[in-house]
Design a protein around this motif. Sequence first.
Motif, PDB file in Angstrom:
ATOM      1  N   UNK B  21     -52.274 -55.479 -37.348  1.00  0.00           N
ATOM      2  CA  UNK B  21     -50.727 -55.579 -37.163  1.00  0.00           C
ATOM      3  C   UNK B  21     -50.937 -57.427 -36.725  1.00  0.00           C
ATOM      4  N   UNK B  22     -51.640 -58.148 -36.467  1.00  0.00           N
ATOM      5  CA  UNK B  22     -51.795 -59.777 -36.091  1.00  0.00           C
ATOM      6  C   UNK B  22     -51.792 -60.276 -37.089  1.00  0.00           C
ATOM      7  N   UNK B  23     -50.840 -61.358 -36.899  1.00  0.00           N
ATOM      8  CA  UNK B  23     -50.799 -62.534 -38.046  1.00  0.00           C
ATOM      9  C   UNK B  23     -51.160 -64.407 -38.291  1.00  0.00           C
ATOM     10  N   UNK B  24     -51.435 -64.820 -38.618  1.00  0.00           N
ATOM     11  CA  UNK B  24     -52.082 -66.061 -38.112  1.00  0.00           C
ATOM     12  C   UNK B  24     -50.953 -67.195 -39.514  1.00  0.00           C
ATOM     13  N   UNK B  25     -50.415 -68.028 -39.891  1.00  0.00           N
ATOM     14  CA  UNK B  25     -49.911 -68.842 -40.684  1.00  0.00           C
ATOM     15  C   UNK B  25     -50.496 -70.374 -40.432  1.00  0.00           C
ATOM     16  N   UNK B  41     -58.646 -75.059 -42.489  1.00  0.00           N
ATOM     17  CA  UNK B  41     -57.286 -74.658 -42.182  1.00  0.00           C
ATOM     18  C   UNK B  41     -57.697 -73.452 -42.304  1.00  0.00           C
ATOM     19  N   UNK B  44     -60.477 -72.293 -39.461  1.00  0.00           N
ATOM     20  CA  UNK B  44     -59.659 -72.034 -37.764  1.00  0.00           C
ATOM     21  C   UNK B  44     -58.823 -71.029 -38.192  1.00  0.00           C
ATOM     22  N   UNK B  48     -58.912 -67.824 -35.198  1.00  0.00           N
ATOM     23  CA  UNK B  48     -57.718 -67.540 -35.058  1.00  0.00           C
ATOM     24  C   UNK B  48     -57.452 -66.250 -34.363  1.00  0.00           C
ATOM     25  N   UNK B  49     -58.342 -65.476 -35.873  1.00  0.00           N
ATOM     26  CA  UNK B  49     -57.263 -63.771 -35.949  1.00  0.00           C
ATOM     27  C   UNK B  49     -58.496 -63.243 -35.727  1.00  0.00           C
ATOM     28  N   UNK B  50     -59.758 -63.707 -35.232  1.00  0.00           N
ATOM     29  CA  UNK B  50     -60.976 -63.361 -35.109  1.00  0.00           C
ATOM     30  C   UNK B  50     -61.021 -61.590 -36.573  1.00  0.00           C
TER      31      UNK B  50
END
Lengths: 217, 217
Positions: B21-25, B41, B44, B48-50
């Motif tokens: 349910x997690x997202x990083x962009x 990038x 990193x 951040x989102x493990x």
Amino acid sequence: MKFLTMDSSSRKLIICAVNKNSKVGIFLDNAGKHGKLLAPAIKNMLEFIELDIKDLDFIGCGAGPGSLTGLRVGISTVKGLSIPWKKQIAIFNSLDIVSRASGAEGKHVVLRKGRKGYFYWQKYCGFNRIGDTNFSSIDDLHRFLEKELTLIFENEKDASSFEEYRCIISPEPTFEVITKITTNSYYNNKLVHALELKPLYMQKSIAEINWEKKHGD
Amino acid sequence: MKFLTMDSSSRKLIICAVNKNSKVGIFLDNAGKHGKLLAPAIKNMLEFIELDIKDLDFIGCGAGPGSLTGLRVGISTVKGLSIPWKKQIAIFNSLDIVSRASGAEGKHVVLRKGRKGYFYWQKYCGFNRIGDTNFSSIDDLHRFLEKELTLIFENEKDASSFEEYRCIISPEPTFEVITKITTNSYYNNKLVHALELKPLYMQKSIAEINWEKKHGD
């Protein structure tokens, strides 16, 4: 123009840095505590785009309404970055991001979930805010809001209490949206000194409510 | 679902990682060489989102058409990440991102600038590609493309040679757009092994053109 801008008022942490014609943006959705992620994300972004805090023209900051902890983390970070270099802050209303991302052109209301049964809300006509930002119960909202208004929510679940209205779920904001809102604030002289920077709190924190229960208002 | 996806086919480098349910962009626009920025990038973002490469269900990759160097860098990086862990690749056409971000619903054509006087182009009806991706001169395009088609460009300048058409400048893509395109590719079994991964090159590189000038075809 060189600036850094961010909004930490929801579970969607959005940060963007602009260095003249270059731009870098990071978006963290439900990814973890802002307190842990915000500072390293800013550090990485500024490195990617070869930008130094001391060279910024200003810093943008979403002032809420929204998550109390998120806003505290975001605003404290912005203060920490700006004070040593005396950078001014272009503040903006965090609900402007939801309104712009929705693309709604006529009269509409952005609603953001507060504590259970309560919403922050703001009326808009096009890009312009109409009146103040408010915090109301769902019952009161049904009384206040005319049925012909379009309501904008951040997710499907929040809209379920407003079935008799035309509801739109706002798509994810682009970095174009947050940079436009920030530069508008900058050009309209909404610049403040870091020490004047305050979050737009509309609801009492649980700690305050508990305190009042125990000690009276 | 856990996946990493990216598109490096234009000056807009877009990378997204989803961990349930997690997202990083991260979005880098005109920020510098993809060869320098892409790998750090990704590193990193996964931190951040493990998320660990070995835990991904698959990796998404835009295969072009577009910048030859950008595609080489992106596809090589995806190969490098996927081969040690035998991760399959969900490939997609990079012009799908521009089409989706534009919100165009009827028949339309996405055009992306290639070398001077030439464009990559792809016809769409709604979200569906019609026919193959092409590479043509501006003169040929004026002959091929019916005047009632809507043309989608990535910037104002590219549209200036097509004034007699209805032209739309596509807004910045959201991470919602790239994750939707990637998961569609995954569910439609467009998965390939990293060794089968090839960029969609439509134009000859300057090096090839110079070679042919010197040595013949």
